[in-house]
Design a protein around this motif. Structure first.
Motif: not given
Length: 278
Positions: A110-117
């Motif tokens: 999960v990226g810094p914005d909270g969305w999975p990468l």
């Protein structure tokens, strides 16, 4: 077929997730890790859950020491990179204990914005050689190397197929049922079928188009992060149970994944059922 990682620079992260998943598969097929106990929250945990959890944490500490780690069986590790690996070592422990082959390993970055990468999901028993999903943000979703896509919109008058929570302990109304249908008005099913089919398994059925939608009524990010990416990269939609965008590196407000066309209908039904749940 390979996932397109040229646009997002996530090839190395996918390689890390894939390498860990390879090792997890070997562990999952061991027949000796069967001892189990019931946790204080009522969920079952086995030697296998804990062995996978330890393996994932060990490999991530070696490969990505600055990333955070959140798993079901251990306390979270706060990294310094702003990214978090979210893992369910064994989604469907009770199903495995009963010999029902619907249990899965799920891992997401999960990226810094909270969305999975990046996400991988593994079921080692389905088909001849198991079932393995992989997804990368902007790169699509593959199942056993073949690109998958959510179901097309249902024809007029045809009920949509929904995977409910499958958990009768705290799930109200019709969404307690593992599989049910909704008509265009969002009416509950006349007949219901209950069983403990795990959240990740049902989310994967949405990504492949076998279900139109699936509902998760819990709060654990490890039950939601991987399938949120699998479904959206298969051209579907993923939101909180009340239809909002949410982060997947912390407690979630449930999850609805769908083919997109029925999403508002499903979230409306789920929100009505869970009005006092969150």
């Amino acid at each position: 077929m390979d996932i397109n990682v040229s646009r997002n620079g996530l090839g190395d992260e996918l390689a890390v997730a894939s390498s860990i998943t390879d090792e997890v598969r070997d562990l999952m097929l061991r027949a000796d890790l069967t001892a189990a106990e019931v946790k204080p929250d009522g969920h079952l945990v086995t030697e296998l859950d804990r062995a996978i959890d330890a393996l994932v944490r060990r490999r991530l500490a070696e490969a990505r020491p600055y990333d955070g780690v959140m798993t079901e069986e251990s306390d979270p590790f706060e990294g310094r990179s702003g990214r978090t690996w979210v893992c369910d070592p064994l989604d469907g422990t009770r199903a495995r204990d009963l010999g029902v082959p619907v249990w899965n390993f799920a891992l997401a970055l999960v990226g810094p914005d909270g969305w999975p990468l990046v996400a991988t999901v593994l079921n080692p028993l389905l088909g001849r050689s198991g079932e393995r999903f992989a997804a990368v943000l902007g790169g699509g979703t593959l199942c056993n190397g073949k690109r998958v896509r959510v179901a097309p919109p249902a024809a007029l008058g045809v009920p949509i197929k929904v995977g409910g929570t499958g958990d009768g302990r705290d799930a109200p109304g019709s969404v307690r049922d593992t599989f049910f249908t909704l008509d265009a008005a969002g009416s509950p099913p006349a007949m219901r079928r209950r069983s403990g089919v795990p959240t990740v398994f049902k989310g994967c059925r949405v990504a492949t188009g076998q279900l139109d939608a699936a509902i998760y009524c819990g709060r654990h990010a490890w039950d939601a992060a991987a399938i949120a990416l699998l479904v959206t990269e298969a051209a579907g939609r993923a939101t909180s149970i009340d239809g909002n965008v949410q982060r997947y590196d912390r407690e979630v407000r449930g999850l609805v994944v769908s083919n997109g066309s029925c999403h508002d209908l499903v979230t409306a039904a789920a929100t009505a059922a869970y009005r006092d749940h969150f």
